[in-house]
Design an enzyme around this catalytic site. Structure first.
Site, PDB file in Angstrom:
ATOM      1  CD  GLU A  27      -2.913  -1.312   2.209  1.00 18.78           C
ATOM      2  OE1 GLU A  27      -3.018  -0.519   3.191  1.00 18.78           O
ATOM      3  OE2 GLU A  27      -3.632  -2.267   2.086  1.00 18.78           O
ATOM      4  CE  LYS A  77     -10.626  -4.026   3.603  1.00 15.13           C
ATOM      5  NZ  LYS A  77      -9.737  -4.788   4.233  1.00 15.13           N
TER       6      LYS A  77
END
Ligand code: PGA
Ligand code: ZN
Length: 409
Positions: free
Chosen positions: A210, A338
């Site tokens: 990330e 999500k």
């Protein structure tokens, strides 16, 4: 709105792994895309992910015959149809990735027809009474560990939590410079002279999935101490705090947590986190502190965390029923949303509704394998989210930051 055609392309995510892009065409030959991200530390209840080959098979055998030519007025109508057509608990037949692609691309088509942004369309359909002036906190992953990095940290994410006091553009700018200075400090700590022509930190330190730094540290607490010191030295403690995502299922082995080189019981681990909270005033929240089946660990963490947020991700996988159950059992005070964990926009919005009704903070999140699709920011704005979780402010992740600035300016 009639769905005239559907196609699926194989594309690649930020890890270079295959994922899918769904293209949906409506009358007037307007086409709309959705690109689906992919997770690595996935919860066991997440919707199934089909490979590109299987997605093509579903497209040819089922979607083209059963969905093309149908007329849906709302996202919910389409999603309800898809959920019924799939008919399995975890979307094994049509694939959560395929269904979400169709759901988002169709929502974009509807938004276009109404002359609206995606977030406005979602707001009108799913959250008509929600105050959209609410400004979510930014959870930015600056140091990577766990399965997202090749280093010695057991905790998967060390995030800066930024409050957009002076607007998102200025806050994102501060976040970028904090991230760069953090790289500088990490290099100094490792005995590397940061003053060289090759650039510092982000330009040459190894980065995890990330885009957070992925170097080794003394122990699991060291990144918190470094971030806390830097935030205070930069006099940003009024606007910036620190969040963790332990993603503890990833270091839970044979009934023990393998943490910091030791095999810990749930009680030991929760006591360790409690000690972290005591040592760091800026530590604001912890996500997935325990394994996804260790409900008692989550409960104990909530009891000991005081006003710090205990956030569920793998525990709840954006499933409205799981969120309801674990909110009732006081296993969390915040939840990660999500869309690809559950597989349709309708269920994602239902999950948010359930959380909001129960007083659980909502953090809309990216996945570790991302694309340039910024739909998560639209979901966050539509529902008045408490937070957005985006990754480090660099490389492919910057697309979501830019969308945040655009939607909230
Ligand atoms: P994932 O992890 O996207 O790799 O599943 C992100 C997270 O645990 O929050
Ligand atoms: Zn997580």
């Amino acid at each position: 709105m009639i769905i005239e055609s559907l196609t699926i392309q194989e594309i690649f995510d930020s890890r270079g792994e295959p994922t899918i892009e769904v293209e949906l065409v409506v009358p007037g030959h307007h086409s709309f895309l959705a690109k689906i991200p992919s997770g690595k530390s996935r919860g066991m209840h997440e919707a199934a992910v089909l490979s590109y080959a299987d997605a093509q098979k579903v497209l040819h055998d089922t979607l083209r015959t059963r969905v093309i030519g149908l007329d849906f007025q709302t996202v919910k109508e389409l999603d309800t149809f898809l959920i019924k057509l799939d008919g399995t608990p975890q979307k094994e037949k049509l694939g959560g990735n395929v269904m979400l692609g169709v759901s988002i691309a169709f929502a974009r088509a509807l938004a276009y027809e109404k002359g609206k942004e995606l977030w406005e369309m979602l707001h009108d359909e799913f959250f008509p009474r929600t105050d959209i002036s609410k400004q979510p906190l930014i959870f930015a992953n600056l140091i990577n560990g766990g399965v997202h990095a090749d280093n010695n940290l057991d905790i998967q994410e060390y995030m800066a939590v930024a409050e957009p006091r002076a607007g998102y553009r200025e806050t994102v700018q501060k976040l970028i410079s904090l991230y760069e200075r953090l790289g500088f400090v990490i290099e100094e700590e490792r005995g590397v002279n940061p003053h060289t022509s090759r650039g510092v930190g982000v330009k040459r330190l190894p980065l995890g999935d990330e885009e957070g730094y992925e170097v080794n540290f003394k122990d699991n607490f060291a990144p918190i101490a470094i971030m806390e010191k830097l935030i205070r030295e930069s006099e940003l403690q009024g606007e910036f705090r620190i969040a963790l995502d332990a993603a503890a299922s990833e270091f839970y082995k044979d009934g023990k947590y393998v943490f910091g080189g030791k095999a810990l019981t749930t009680d030991d681990l929760v006591a360790q986190y409690e000690a972290y909270f005591k040592k760091s005033d800026l530590l604001f929240s912890i996500e997935d502190p325990c394994d996804e089946k260790d409900f008692d660990g989550f409960k104990e963490m909530v009891k000991r965390a005081g006003d710090r947020w205990v956030v569920a991700d793998d525990l709840t996988t954006t499933d409205p029923r799981l969120i309801d159950r674990y909110a009732e059992e006081r296993c969390m005070t915040g939840v990660i949303i999500k869309a690809n964990q559950i597989g349709t926009l309708t269920e994602t919005c239902e999950a948010i509704h359930v959380a909001q009704k129960r007083g659980i903070r909502v953090v809309v999140s990216h996945r570790s394998g991302e694309t340039d699709d910024a739909f998560l920011v639209h979901i966050a704005k539509a529902c008045g989210a408490d937070g957005v979780k985006i990754g480090a402010p660099a490389k492919e992740r910057i697309i979501k930051y830019d969308e945040l600035i655009r939607l909230y300016s």
